[in-house]
Structures are given as structure tokens and as C-alpha cells.
Design a protein around this motif. Structure first.
Motif, mmCIF file in Angstrom:
data_model
loop_
_atom_site.group_PDB
_atom_site.id
_atom_site.type_symbol
_atom_site.label_atom_id
_atom_site.label_comp_id
_atom_site.label_asym_id
_atom_site.label_seq_id
_atom_site.Cartn_x
_atom_site.Cartn_y
_atom_site.Cartn_z
ATOM 1 N N PRO A 197 52.620 40.948 -2.301
ATOM 2 C CA PRO A 197 52.268 41.741 -1.106
ATOM 3 C C PRO A 197 51.863 43.177 -1.398
ATOM 4 O O PRO A 197 51.492 43.900 -0.473
ATOM 5 C CB PRO A 197 53.562 41.714 -0.288
ATOM 6 N N SER B 212 51.983 34.133 -3.433
ATOM 7 C CA SER B 212 53.369 34.592 -3.479
ATOM 8 C C SER B 212 54.037 34.129 -4.774
ATOM 9 O O SER B 212 53.924 32.961 -5.151
ATOM 10 C CB SER B 212 54.132 34.048 -2.271
ATOM 11 N N GLU C 144 55.254 42.532 3.119
ATOM 12 C CA GLU C 144 55.288 41.075 3.055
ATOM 13 C C GLU C 144 54.904 40.464 4.405
ATOM 14 O O GLU C 144 54.185 39.458 4.454
ATOM 15 C CB GLU C 144 56.671 40.599 2.624
#
Length: 403
Positions: A115, A135, A163
Motif C-alpha cells: 500500500p 498485497s 491500506e
């Protein structure tokens, strides 16, 4: 397809687990005549140590890593040295991102790692270019207890905001396990479909264990390991969860201190830099980062240890052990997110059960061989980077193609 991958630092050749995932997820795309360009925001310690200041690296036909080396990128990574997350990368890109704009304009699909940079990428691309959020961990879990004396709450809130923006703003998500996918669904409102592409090993690394090889003998001789000793291997980089696990290995080794001729512990990798050499028992050898005879260190080992107690995502070292046909003793946390069966592919034990598990396998070479062979077959079937890369490409084409 023209895929642009955005990474927070130099990735190739991969050294750390995150590097292997960054490279592994895209390594098969060129086999389909796709173009892969990776924008790396700054360097890595290994790059500077080796004086490798190349700006472009051709990895394969149609697969290039572009390194944007700029003092600002390195400066804003400084808090990471104190254990803080990498929260300033998007701000740095607003000032220094030469080359990235052209890549994003040319891209059919953008794959943004973690992120830290994804919010910037989402702001830059047009509505017609899909962004896939890659991720590696659920970062709010990984940094949910930063345990630092200054700005702890601010960093935790910032990680959550980054995130959330990445998960909810991306057109799709690729993550390491179904558990991570479920956390995203429960915690946020994902903006697109989620693909689970597990961490893995390379097909070329799948091999049988060769404890009688010349390399294994050479490694044992180098570290003066008794010929008849059962060698327990732990490997890792200098990363807080690995340091925690390495200290646990040292504690277990003390249980065998009076049997140093019988059981020896090998701690491989830069994680050894964080251990106190003066306090190590005689049956522990710390190798540091290994380049020469790397595979021979696996052959020199009889048992692999995975005493992980914290961290995010799934554990890459576990699959690396499997690939070399090593029997593994792991904590329950160490096998999180994987499809392993206790007693079939691995022995699962809490830390206080490690001495008994080691003693059991030390006395049963046939059981060690059976566990190691089953683990290698599982890795070959379900946990290779090549399989995850092909799955990601198929997912992208199905969701956003044709290209």
C-alpha cells in the motif's frame, strides 16, 4: 499485454522474501510475449553494498527493471531502520518519479506492490487502465503493534489509511492466502475481485536432499560440525520476526548444550547479524549472508526449523525448505495460510515442544526422509512462483482482457 509493476525498491536479483514475490508473480508473463516493466523507487542495501548502480536491468526478453535512484527515496526510508513502516513512499513519488509517468501511460495493467505506493498510482492512471493491488501482508496486522516510543499511533493510523485506499480503490487484488483475502473483505470494502496467489519457490529449486554430497561435507567441515551431529537449519534475513525466531532457535539449542556432539544448529542469513555472538552456545553456528555453497547448506542440514511467532502473509522460507526436501518443524503460526498437514508434510509444535520434536526426528532418519519427500511434492503441486505467475496472468486476462 504491457504490464507495469511498481515496487518500493530494487528487486532483481531477488534476495529477500518480498523481492522473490515481486519477481515471482510476473516471471512467466514474458513467456506469453507480454512486456513487463518494473519501476523501482530507489535502491536496496544489497545494491549499494555491491556498487550496482545500473539504472536499467534486462531480466529477460521483454522484462526490464528500471531503477529510479534519488536521494529523497532513500531519505524517506530512514524510519524503516527504526522499525517503522514505509509510509512516505507516495509522497516521495509526487516529487521524484522520473520515468514512471511514461510507463503508466503505456501500461495495459498496473501491478502495485503493497500500500505504500498504490495511492499515488491510483491518482495517476486513467479510468481505462486497471490497477491490481499486490498485497504481501495485511499491513495493519503487521504494524498493528509497532512498539516504538514516538508517533506510534500516527503511524498505525497512516498504515490503515493507505491500506484502505489501496484495497478499496484498486480494480483487483492479489494476496498470499485466503485468510488475508477474508481479512480484507471483513475490514474493508474491496473495489474488485481478489486472487489468492500463494508464496512459493522456483521450479528450478525443487530438488532431492543430498546429505552425502561433497558440498554438504564441505559445509560441515567449514563450520567444524561433528560428523555424526544432526544439523538443524534456520535461515532468514535481518527482519524483526526472523530475529525473534532466531533467538528462539538459540534458546532451543541451549536445551541440547550438553549434547553438542549430537545436535548442532546452523543459523544462515543476515538474521545472524542481530544475534549476540558472545552469548551463543557452542552448538550454534551463525553463517551470515551466504553466497558460496548456498544449496550445500541445505544438504548439510538434516532438519529445517521454522519457529516463527509473528509477521505477515505466508512464510516463504517454509516453502524453500520444502523445495529442498528437508523435514520441517514449524510453529502453528509458521504454517499459517498454507495447506499442510501436521505429520504428513511437517511437524507442528509450539516452541516448548521443539526439543522433543528435534530429538524424535534426530533418531529417525527414515521419518525425516518421508516428511521431506512429501513436502517437496506438495511444493511442486501447489507452491511454485511459476504456477502463481501463470494464475495471475490468467486472472488479469479474464478480468480486464483481451489485450
Amino acid at each position: 499485454m504491457h504490464l507495469v509493476q511498481v515496487a518500493p525498491y530494487v528487486t532483481y536479483p531477488p534476495r529477500l522474501g518480498g523481492d522473490h514475490r515481486t519477481h515471482g508473480l510476473v516471471k512467466e508473463f514474458p513467456e506469453f510475449d507480454d512486456v513487463v516493466e518494473r519501476f523501482c523507487q530507489g535502491g536496496s542495501p544489497a545494491m549499494y553494498k555491491s556498487f550496482d548502480f545500473r539504472r536499467e536491468v534486462d531480466i529477460a526478453d521483454g522484462y526490464t527493471e528500471y531503477r529510479h535512484l534519488h536521494p529523497l527515496h532513500e531519505l524517506l526510508k530512514a524510519p524503516m531502520l527504526l522499525g517503522y513502516p514505509n509510509v512516505f513512499q507516495s509522497q516521495a513519488l509526487k516529487i521524484a518519479s522520473d520515468g514512471l509517468g511514461r510507463m503508466l501511460d503505456d501500461a495495459d495493467v498496473v501491478l502495485a506492490r503493497e500500500p505504500w505506493q498504490t495511492p499515488f498510482v491510483l491518482d495517476q492512471v486513467g479510468d481505462e487502465t486497471p490497477v491490481v493491488f499486490s498485497s504481501h501482508n495485511v499491513e495493519t496486522e503487521r504494524f498493528g503493534d509497532i512498539d516504538q516510543p514516538v508517533f506510534e499511533s500516527w503511524f498505525e493510523e497512516r498504515v490503515d489509511a493507505l491500506e484502505r485506499t489501496s484495497v478499496e480503490g484498486a480494480d483487483a487484488i492479489v494476496c498470499t492466502s485466503e485468510r488475508d483475502a477474508d481479512v480484507y473483505r471483513e475490514k474493508y470494502d474491496p473495489g474488485g475481485p481478489i486472487l489468492v496467489a500463494p508464496n512459493g519457490t522456483y521450479e528450478d529449486d525443487l530438488r532431492e536432499h543430498h546429505p552425502d554430497s561433497r558440498g554438504a561435507a564441505r559445509v560441515r567441515q567449514r563450520y567444524e560440525i561433528p560428523e555424526e551431529a544432526t544439523v538443524c537449519l534456520f535461515m532468514g534475513s535481518d527482519y524483526k520476526p526472523n530475529v525473534e525466531a532466531a533467538n528462539a532457535v538459540v534458546d532451543v539449542a541451549r536445551e541440547f548444550d550438553d549434547e553438542s556432539e549430537r545436535v548442532h544448529f546452523l543459523v544462515m542469513g543476515s538474521v545472524g547479524n542481530a544475534l549476540d555472538d558472545s552469548g551463543l552456545p557452542e552448538n550454534v553456528t551463525v553463517t551470515g549472508y551466504v553466497e558460496d555453497d548456498f544449496e550445500a547448506h541445505f544438504d548439510a542440514a538434516d532438519i529445517a526449523l521454522n519457529p516463527m511467532q509473528s509477521g505477515g502473509g505466508t512464510n516463504i522460507k517454509l516453502i524453500d525448505y520444502f523445495a529442498r526436501s528437508l523435514p520441517v518443524i514449524s510453529t502453528p503460526f509458521g504454517v499459517r495460510g498454507t495447506r499442510v498437514t501436521d505429520g504428513d508434510h511437517v511437524l507442528v509444535a509450539k516452541l516448548d515442544g521443539y526439543p522433543d520434536a528435534i530429538a524424535r526426528l534426530a533418531d529417525k532418519p527414515p521419518e525425516r526422509a518421508e516428511l521431506g519427500d512429501a513436502a517437496r511434492r506438495l511444493a511442486a503441486d501447489e507452491y511454485t512462483w511459476e504456477a502463481s505467475s501463470r494464475a495471475l496472468r490468467e486472472f488479469v486476462v479474464d478480468e480486464f482482457g483481451p489485450f
